[in-house]
Structure formats: C-alpha cells, structure tokens
Design an enzyme around this catalytic site. Structure first.
Site, mmCIF file in Angstrom:
data_model
loop_
_atom_site.group_PDB
_atom_site.id
_atom_site.type_symbol
_atom_site.label_atom_id
_atom_site.label_comp_id
_atom_site.label_asym_id
_atom_site.label_seq_id
_atom_site.Cartn_x
_atom_site.Cartn_y
_atom_site.Cartn_z
ATOM 1 N N LYS A 13 0.827 -1.213 0.000
ATOM 2 C CA LYS A 13 0.000 0.000 0.000
ATOM 3 C C LYS A 13 0.863 1.266 0.000
ATOM 4 O O LYS A 13 0.646 2.176 -0.799
ATOM 5 C CB LYS A 13 -0.923 0.025 1.236
ATOM 6 C CG LYS A 13 -1.827 -1.193 1.363
ATOM 7 C CD LYS A 13 -2.707 -1.111 2.580
ATOM 8 C CE LYS A 13 -1.970 -1.121 3.908
ATOM 9 N NZ LYS A 13 -1.246 -2.369 4.219
ATOM 10 N N ARG A 87 -9.510 0.686 9.332
ATOM 11 C CA ARG A 87 -8.990 -0.631 9.680
ATOM 12 C C ARG A 87 -10.010 -1.473 10.427
ATOM 13 O O ARG A 87 -9.723 -2.584 10.835
ATOM 14 C CB ARG A 87 -7.761 -0.459 10.545
ATOM 15 C CG ARG A 87 -6.496 -0.394 9.712
ATOM 16 C CD ARG A 87 -5.443 -0.836 10.595
ATOM 17 N NE ARG A 87 -4.196 -1.282 10.117
ATOM 18 C CZ ARG A 87 -3.294 -0.589 9.485
ATOM 19 N NH1 ARG A 87 -3.530 0.609 9.068
ATOM 20 N NH2 ARG A 87 -2.128 -1.109 9.230
ATOM 21 N N ARG A 124 11.746 -6.017 4.555
ATOM 22 C CA ARG A 124 11.577 -4.562 4.377
ATOM 23 C C ARG A 124 12.620 -3.784 5.187
ATOM 24 O O ARG A 124 12.927 -4.105 6.317
ATOM 25 C CB ARG A 124 10.180 -4.139 4.824
ATOM 26 C CG ARG A 124 10.034 -2.607 4.818
ATOM 27 C CD ARG A 124 8.636 -2.142 4.890
ATOM 28 N NE ARG A 124 7.919 -2.666 6.037
ATOM 29 C CZ ARG A 124 6.607 -2.492 6.204
ATOM 30 N NH1 ARG A 124 5.909 -1.839 5.305
ATOM 31 N NH2 ARG A 124 6.011 -2.995 7.256
ATOM 32 N N ARG A 157 11.702 -1.869 10.621
ATOM 33 C CA ARG A 157 10.649 -1.316 11.479
ATOM 34 C C ARG A 157 10.456 -2.209 12.702
ATOM 35 O O ARG A 157 10.540 -3.425 12.583
ATOM 36 C CB ARG A 157 9.329 -1.240 10.681
ATOM 37 C CG ARG A 157 8.978 0.169 10.268
ATOM 38 C CD ARG A 157 7.856 0.244 9.295
ATOM 39 N NE ARG A 157 6.602 -0.357 9.725
ATOM 40 C CZ ARG A 157 5.470 -0.276 9.040
ATOM 41 N NH1 ARG A 157 5.438 0.389 7.892
ATOM 42 N NH2 ARG A 157 4.368 -0.852 9.463
ATOM 43 N N ARG A 168 -0.078 -8.694 13.533
ATOM 44 C CA ARG A 168 -0.665 -7.782 12.532
ATOM 45 C C ARG A 168 -1.491 -8.560 11.514
ATOM 46 O O ARG A 168 -2.572 -8.122 11.110
ATOM 47 C CB ARG A 168 0.455 -7.002 11.829
ATOM 48 C CG ARG A 168 1.030 -5.911 12.729
ATOM 49 C CD ARG A 168 2.392 -5.474 12.269
ATOM 50 N NE ARG A 168 2.376 -4.827 10.977
ATOM 51 C CZ ARG A 168 3.425 -4.750 10.174
ATOM 52 N NH1 ARG A 168 4.575 -5.320 10.527
ATOM 53 N NH2 ARG A 168 3.346 -4.125 9.036
HETATM 54 P P1 AP5 Z 1 4.913 -1.650 1.750
HETATM 55 O O1 AP5 Z 1 4.547 -0.780 0.594
HETATM 56 O O2 AP5 Z 1 5.714 -1.049 2.856
HETATM 57 O O3 AP5 Z 1 3.589 -2.382 2.316
HETATM 58 P P2 AP5 Z 1 2.364 -1.815 3.128
HETATM 59 O O4 AP5 Z 1 1.133 -2.466 2.600
HETATM 60 O O5 AP5 Z 1 2.395 -0.313 3.154
HETATM 61 O O6 AP5 Z 1 2.708 -2.439 4.528
HETATM 62 P P3 AP5 Z 1 2.694 -1.822 5.990
HETATM 63 O O7 AP5 Z 1 3.380 -2.849 6.843
HETATM 64 O O8 AP5 Z 1 3.240 -0.435 6.037
HETATM 65 O O9 AP5 Z 1 1.186 -1.806 6.275
HETATM 66 P P4 AP5 Z 1 0.553 -1.857 7.615
HETATM 67 O O10 AP5 Z 1 -0.855 -1.694 7.200
HETATM 68 O O11 AP5 Z 1 0.857 -3.026 8.469
HETATM 69 O O12 AP5 Z 1 1.265 -0.645 8.411
HETATM 70 P P5 AP5 Z 1 0.887 0.849 8.693
HETATM 71 O O13 AP5 Z 1 2.101 1.654 8.549
HETATM 72 O O14 AP5 Z 1 -0.349 1.265 7.962
HETATM 73 O O15 AP5 Z 1 5.673 -2.937 1.180
HETATM 74 C C1 AP5 Z 1 6.186 -3.938 2.041
HETATM 75 C C2 AP5 Z 1 7.550 -4.453 1.502
HETATM 76 O O16 AP5 Z 1 7.345 -5.092 0.244
HETATM 77 C C3 AP5 Z 1 8.581 -3.341 1.238
HETATM 78 O O17 AP5 Z 1 9.847 -3.839 1.558
HETATM 79 C C4 AP5 Z 1 8.477 -3.069 -0.267
HETATM 80 O O18 AP5 Z 1 9.691 -2.610 -0.810
HETATM 81 C C5 AP5 Z 1 8.100 -4.454 -0.795
HETATM 82 N N1 AP5 Z 1 7.208 -4.398 -1.950
HETATM 83 C C6 AP5 Z 1 6.100 -3.612 -2.091
HETATM 84 N N2 AP5 Z 1 5.508 -3.871 -3.284
HETATM 85 C C7 AP5 Z 1 6.247 -4.851 -3.891
HETATM 86 C C8 AP5 Z 1 6.141 -5.546 -5.138
HETATM 87 N N3 AP5 Z 1 5.139 -5.317 -5.995
HETATM 88 N N4 AP5 Z 1 7.068 -6.479 -5.416
HETATM 89 C C9 AP5 Z 1 8.081 -6.736 -4.541
HETATM 90 N N5 AP5 Z 1 8.240 -6.113 -3.354
HETATM 91 C C10 AP5 Z 1 7.327 -5.180 -3.021
HETATM 92 O O19 AP5 Z 1 0.449 0.758 10.233
HETATM 93 C C11 AP5 Z 1 1.401 0.443 11.234
HETATM 94 C C12 AP5 Z 1 0.699 0.383 12.586
HETATM 95 O O20 AP5 Z 1 0.098 1.652 12.896
HETATM 96 C C13 AP5 Z 1 -0.464 -0.617 12.686
HETATM 97 O O21 AP5 Z 1 -0.025 -1.929 12.967
HETATM 98 C C14 AP5 Z 1 -1.257 -0.005 13.852
HETATM 99 O O22 AP5 Z 1 -0.654 -0.274 15.092
HETATM 100 C C15 AP5 Z 1 -1.140 1.490 13.585
HETATM 101 N N6 AP5 Z 1 -2.228 1.988 12.720
HETATM 102 C C16 AP5 Z 1 -2.125 2.549 11.480
HETATM 103 N N7 AP5 Z 1 -3.325 2.870 10.997
HETATM 104 C C17 AP5 Z 1 -4.224 2.516 11.954
HETATM 105 C C18 AP5 Z 1 -5.639 2.582 12.026
HETATM 106 N N8 AP5 Z 1 -6.383 3.064 11.018
HETATM 107 N N9 AP5 Z 1 -6.229 2.116 13.150
HETATM 108 C C19 AP5 Z 1 -5.519 1.642 14.183
HETATM 109 N N10 AP5 Z 1 -4.181 1.546 14.183
HETATM 110 C C20 AP5 Z 1 -3.532 1.968 13.063
#
Ligand code: AP5
Length: 215
Positions: A13, A87, A124, A157, A168
């Site tokens: 994402k 979420r 990552r 991270r 997660r």
């Molecule tokens: P990446 O693009 O980083 O993936 P992502 O989907 O953004 O993954 P996240 O782990 O950031 O999502 P998340 O939803 O767990 O975390 P968030 O920051 O929102 O890609 C991942 C890896 O794959 C990278 O190394 C990239 O290079 C590689 N990659 C990507 N695309 C690729 C491809 N096509 N081919 C090959 N490699 C590829 O949230 C973190 C925390 O914040 C949550 O756990 C929670 O505690 C809190 N939080 C955030 N939002 C909320 C909410 N709305 N409510 C409650 N808590 C929340």
C-alpha cells in the site's frame, strides 16, 4: 475525494501510494506514517501509540479520528489516497461521517497471499531519515543499508519482527477484512492483484483508477 487503499500488512500500500502521489497527482495520507511521526516527536499521541504499534495491535479509534482530521484537512477538492484507514468497520463509518467534504469514491483492495506478505515484511528496510522503503532482495537499494534518495541509514521497522508480524496478520484477518465487505455492500469495492513487480502492480492500479469520475 478519497480513494481508500486497503490490504494486509506488507501488501504494498505504502509503495503504491507513494507512486500514485508522485505520478498521478494524489495526496497520500497514511495513518501509519502519521503515527510514526508522532512517535518520533514523542508527542502525547506518540507516547500512547508506540508500544501498541510495536506489538502489532491497533491504536484506539479515538486517536485515529484525531489523526484523520489533522491529516485530511478541509479542502474537499483534493484527490486523497488514504493508506491504512479504515482498519475496522467503526472507522469506515467514521469516514462516512465526513462524506460531505471527503466522499469515498472507491476502496481498492491490494490483494497479496500470505507467503508473499511474510516475505515482503521480513525483508523490508526503511530509511531512518526520509522514510523511503526498500526490500533487501525484491527492491534493494544500490548500496546495501544506504538510502538511494538521501544517503540515510536503512533500518528494520520495530513491528516487522516475527511476533509482531504474526499479530498484525491476525488483526487484519479478524478486524480489517470485514471492511472489504462493508465497501462491497456500498458498491465501492475493487480488487487489484498485488502480485508482480512494483511497476506491474502500479499499472494495474492505474487501470482501476482510470474508470473513476473525480469531481
Ligand atoms: P509496503 O509498501 O511497505 O507495504 P504496506 O502495505 O504499506 O505495509 P505496511 O506494513 O506499512 O502496512 P501496515 O498496514 O501493516 O502498516 P501501517 O504503517 O499502515 O511494502 C512492504 C515491503 O514489500 C517493502 O519492503 C516493499 O519494498 C516491498 N514491496 C512492495 N511492493 C512490492 C512488489 N510489488 N514487489 C516486490 N516487493 C514489493 O500501520 C502500522 C501500525 O500503525 C499498525 O499496525 C497499527 O498499530 C497502527 N495503525 C495505522 N493505521 C491505523 C488505524 N487506522 N487504526 C488503528 N491503528 C492503526
């Protein structure tokens, strides 16, 4: 107007939201990035959220609403790509309450299987300076451990440790997946296959967005 970009942790994402912001004129709003900024600043929100995030659990809906209002702003004409919110179904309803200024035009589900998710998360690395994201083998930097964009040091991270990743993924299954049904019921759901190279997935997303009408 809001495009919700949803999907499991590691689905890509953030990577795709950055590309859509750079190349298609969207403004990226990531609740994960906003929370990590609060943690770095050691703000009251950051102090409450830090341990919850490191465990891989969800931060409270109240804190998220504050973040959402802060990040969305008042400009209803903007095209916003919302990464990481909603979420759970309660958050989806909260977002609906902002419909007047920020209507959701589509919820795109970036769909990736569990084996690939774990592979992406375990490799990552993120720049501690500018936040750029890499993967040690799939999307590596030119020099190992060093950011191509700013020369900063790459780090893992804290929530990419094995036990947090397990939490997660399980929170995603139990709490976030019902959000897909919520948007399906409203006729706003679209699935995009998240497998393939970053460029291939970007092409599929662009195709999905091209049929939409923005005001
Ligand atoms: P990446 O693009 O980083 O993936 P992502 O989907 O953004 O993954 P996240 O782990 O950031 O999502 P998340 O939803 O767990 O975390 P968030 O920051 O929102 O890609 C991942 C890896 O794959 C990278 O190394 C990239 O290079 C590689 N990659 C990507 N695309 C690729 C491809 N096509 N081919 C090959 N490699 C590829 O949230 C973190 C925390 O914040 C949550 O756990 C929670 O505690 C809190 N939080 C955030 N939002 C909320 C909410 N709305 N409510 C409650 N808590 C929340």
């Amino acid at each position: 107007m809001i495009v919700v970009l949803t999907g499991a942790p590691g689905a890509g994402k953030g990577t795709q939201a950055d590309l859509l912001a750079a190349k298609e004129g969207f403004r990226k709003v990531s609740t994960g990035d906003a929370l990590r900024k609060h943690v770095r600043m050691k703000s009251p929100i950051g102090q409450q959220a830090e341990a919850v995030m490191a465990r891989g659990e969800l931060v409270s809906d109240e804190i998220l609403f504050e973040i959402l209002r802060e990040e969305l702003g008042l400009d209803s004409g903007e095209r916003i790509l919302l990464d990481g919110y909603p979420r759970n179904v309660a958050q989806a309803k909260t977002l609906d309450s902002l419909n007047e200024t920020h209507p959701v035009v589509v919820a795109i589900h970036l769909d990736v299987d569990a084996v690939e998710l774990v592979n992406r998360l375990s490799g990552r690395r993120v720049c501690g300076n500018c936040g750029a994201t890499y993967h040690v083998t799939l999307t590596p930097p030119m020099t190992a451990g060093v950011c191509d964009k700013c020369g900063g040091q790459l780090q893992q991270r804290s929530d990419d440790r094995e036990d947090s990743v397990r939490t997660r993924l399980s929170v995603y299954e139990s709490t976030t997946k019902p959000v897909l049904e919520y948007y399906r019921g409203k006729g706003l759901y679209q699935r995009v296959d998240g497998l393939g190279s970053t460029e291939e997935v970007f092409g599929k997303l662009k195709g999905s967005l091209s049929g939409l009408k923005f005001r």
